[in-house]
Design a protein around this motif. Structure first.
Motif, short mmCIF file in Angstrom:
data_model
loop_
_atom_site.label_atom_id
_atom_site.label_comp_id
_atom_site.label_asym_id
_atom_site.label_seq_id
_atom_site.Cartn_x
_atom_site.Cartn_y
_atom_site.Cartn_z
N GLY A 131 -52.42 30.54 31.68
CA GLY A 131 -51.46 29.59 32.58
C GLY A 131 -51.04 30.03 33.81
N SER A 132 -50.85 31.30 34.11
CA SER A 132 -50.17 31.65 35.47
C SER A 132 -51.62 31.63 36.40
N SER A 133 -52.90 32.11 35.83
CA SER A 133 -54.06 31.85 36.81
C SER A 133 -54.29 30.55 36.92
N ALA A 134 -54.18 29.42 35.97
CA ALA A 134 -54.37 28.17 36.14
C ALA A 134 -53.41 27.80 37.26
N PHE A 135 -52.21 27.87 37.28
CA PHE A 135 -51.27 27.46 38.14
C PHE A 135 -51.64 28.17 39.70
N ALA A 136 -52.15 29.22 39.63
CA ALA A 136 -52.50 29.89 41.08
C ALA A 136 -53.77 29.09 41.47
N VAL A 137 -54.74 28.73 40.66
CA VAL A 137 -55.85 27.98 41.08
C VAL A 137 -55.63 26.61 41.37
N GLY A 138 -54.63 26.08 40.61
CA GLY A 138 -54.27 24.64 40.61
C GLY A 138 -53.42 24.39 42.07
N LEU A 139 -52.55 25.28 42.38
CA LEU A 139 -51.70 25.28 43.53
C LEU A 139 -52.70 25.43 44.87
N LEU A 140 -53.55 26.52 44.84
CA LEU A 140 -54.28 26.61 45.96
C LEU A 140 -55.28 25.35 46.06
N HIS A 141 -55.79 24.83 45.17
CA HIS A 141 -56.47 23.58 45.30
C HIS A 141 -55.65 22.62 45.92
N ALA A 142 -54.57 22.40 45.45
CA ALA A 142 -53.43 21.29 46.29
C ALA A 142 -53.49 21.52 47.58
N LEU A 143 -53.14 22.87 47.78
CA LEU A 143 -52.91 23.06 49.08
C LEU A 143 -53.93 23.07 50.16
N HIS A 144 -54.81 23.15 49.76
CA HIS A 144 -56.36 23.09 50.38
C HIS A 144 -56.58 21.45 50.78
N SER A 145 -56.38 20.71 49.48
CA SER A 145 -56.62 19.14 49.87
C SER A 145 -55.29 18.85 50.71
N PHE A 146 -54.19 19.31 50.65
CA PHE A 146 -53.16 18.84 51.76
C PHE A 146 -53.57 19.37 53.00
N ARG A 147 -54.33 20.23 53.29
CA ARG A 147 -54.58 20.50 54.62
C ARG A 147 -55.82 19.74 54.94
N GLY A 148 -56.26 19.10 54.03
CA GLY A 148 -57.67 18.05 54.55
C GLY A 148 -58.99 18.93 54.20
N GLU A 149 -59.10 19.88 53.35
CA GLU A 149 -60.22 21.06 53.08
C GLU A 149 -60.62 20.92 52.16
N ARG A 150 -62.20 20.86 51.93
CA ARG A 150 -62.85 21.01 50.81
C ARG A 150 -62.91 22.38 50.27
N VAL A 151 -62.89 22.68 49.03
CA VAL A 151 -63.04 23.92 48.43
C VAL A 151 -63.94 24.02 47.21
N SER A 152 -64.49 25.18 47.02
CA SER A 152 -65.52 25.21 45.99
C SER A 152 -64.66 26.00 44.84
N ALA A 153 -65.43 25.88 43.43
CA ALA A 153 -64.79 26.41 42.40
C ALA A 153 -64.78 27.96 42.63
N ALA A 154 -65.85 28.44 43.35
CA ALA A 154 -66.03 29.90 43.55
C ALA A 154 -64.94 30.32 44.38
N GLN A 155 -64.76 29.71 45.65
CA GLN A 155 -63.59 29.96 46.62
C GLN A 155 -62.25 29.78 45.75
N LEU A 156 -61.93 28.88 45.06
CA LEU A 156 -60.63 28.92 44.45
C LEU A 156 -60.57 30.03 43.51
N ALA A 157 -61.36 30.44 42.77
CA ALA A 157 -61.57 31.67 41.88
C ALA A 157 -61.24 32.97 42.77
N GLU A 158 -62.06 33.38 43.68
CA GLU A 158 -61.78 34.26 44.42
C GLU A 158 -60.21 34.54 45.11
N GLU A 159 -59.96 33.17 45.74
CA GLU A 159 -58.49 33.27 46.23
C GLU A 159 -57.58 33.58 45.20
N ALA A 160 -57.45 33.00 44.15
CA ALA A 160 -56.54 33.18 43.07
C ALA A 160 -56.39 34.62 42.47
#
Length: 355
Positions: A131-160
């Motif tokens: 759950g904690s990592s799912a939160f990190a991935v989901g929050l990063l995904h939301a923030l990237h979208s909030f900034r108008g950015e496309r993001v791959s699954a690989a980038q989300l995993a790496e950043e989290a």
């Protein structure tokens, strides 16, 4: 079989956040990120192991989720930053946020107040489903979208992974971030130079057969995974032979699914062998009560199973032939059963601009 090679995260991820990024009025963004069940290989995704020998984990995303909402906070409110999770934080600066993951994700992507973040999950925290990592991935995904950015699954995993392991110094492995970002049934391989993702492209009927044999029971025990993992990390060298065999179990499961699907007896037997070995990694992984539940379930017809996650509590996963499910359910009558089905997708934007 297609694979995805993913490199080291620290340098690339750190450089991502160097230049200020203009903010966007993206409205409301909501992401849905799956939790996961790890079948075999857990512990080999810890750096103490994969830096000296490749790790491998066989796992699946499930239809239980962490939802994250991000929006620009209205200036009508007195506080510039509001974070809602099991508690509510109302602060003036990002650095004042007590939720470590929320604070560091906002810092990493240089989000400026006013900002509102809210999260809710289908299961309680600290239950062994990532759950904690799912939160990190989901929050990063939301923030990237909030900034108008496309993001791959690989980038989300790496950043989290970078935020949880490098920034927050959590004593965890890498499997949860990748399971949450990619979704589906996968063999993840971990090495000193990165992560390889091997998606399991199997027929729906085979996947349904696998999930028809899975039973999940909530033990009611929530635990701090870091305590268990710290103990396990200290024992890595002395328990290396066990971890090598557990890695082999992950690869046996992957080969079984690739060569014709699930045989519940064989699949459960591998999980049983792996669970016996996992209990040797740390005295904190199981308890007398967990052992009792597991033994009762096996006597009632379960082929094998394990405690999900680091151990010490959470969900009891069992592999049970359909004809024995009623007997196992009666044997564990004091526990709450949670039905699960597969989730083929990783983290997704479900409200707002999809990326």
């Amino acid at each position: 079989m297609a694979t995805h090679e993913i490199g080291m995260v620290a340098t690339a991820a750190a450089s991502t956040a160097m230049a200020p990024i203009p903010q966007y009025d993206a409205g409301v963004i909501v992401t849905r990120t799956p939790l996961r069940v790890s079948f075999a290989g857990g512990g080999t995704d810890l750096p103490e192991f994969y830096r000296m020998d490749e790790g491998a984990v066989f796992s699946t995303a499930i239809d239980k989720y962490v939802y994250v909402t991000v929006k620009r906070h209205s200036e009508l409110f007195l506080e510039p930053v509001r974070i809602n999770y099991s508690r509510t934080e109302q602060v003036n600066e990002i650095g004042e946020i007590r939720n470590d993951i929320a604070r560091e994700c906002l810092r990493f992507l240089e989000i400026e107040p006013p900002i509102y973040v809210s999260t809710v999950a289908d299961v309680p925290a600290s239950t062994g489903l990532g759950g904690s990592s799912a939160f990190a991935v989901g929050l990063l995904h939301a923030l990237h979208s909030f900034r108008g950015e496309r993001v791959s699954a690989a980038q989300l995993a790496e950043e989290a992974t970078y935020i949880e392991i490098e920034v927050l110094k959590q004593p965890i492995g890498k499997q949860d971030q990748y399971a949450a970002a990619f979704g589906g049934l996968n063999l993840f391989c971990f090495g000193a130079h990165g992560v390889t993702v091997q998606p399991q492209h199997i027929a729906k009927r085979k996947l349904d057969t696998l999930f028809d044999s899975i039973m999940m029971f909530w033990t009611g025990m929530q635990r701090d995974a870091s305590t268990v993992l710290e103990d396990q990390r200290r024992n890595t060298i002395s328990k290396r032979d066990c971890l090598v065999r557990m890695r082999y179990h992950a690869r046996r499961l992957e080969k079984m699914m690739a060569n014709g699907g699930l045989d519940a007896v064989d699949f459960g037997g591998i999980l049983h062998e792996s669970w016996i070995m996992k209990r040797e990694l740390s005295s904190r992984i199981s308890t007398g009560k967990i052992d009792e539940w597991y033994d009762v379930a096996r006597e009632a017809g379960a082929e094998g199973g394990k405690i999900c996650g680091a151990g010490g509590g959470g969900f009891l996963l069992l592999i049970v032939k359909p004809e024995n499910r009623a007997a196992v359910r009666r044997a564990l009558t004091g526990l709450v059963e949670m039905p699960v089905r597969p989730e083929v997708h990783g983290s997704r934007v479900i409200v707002g601009t999809a990326h």
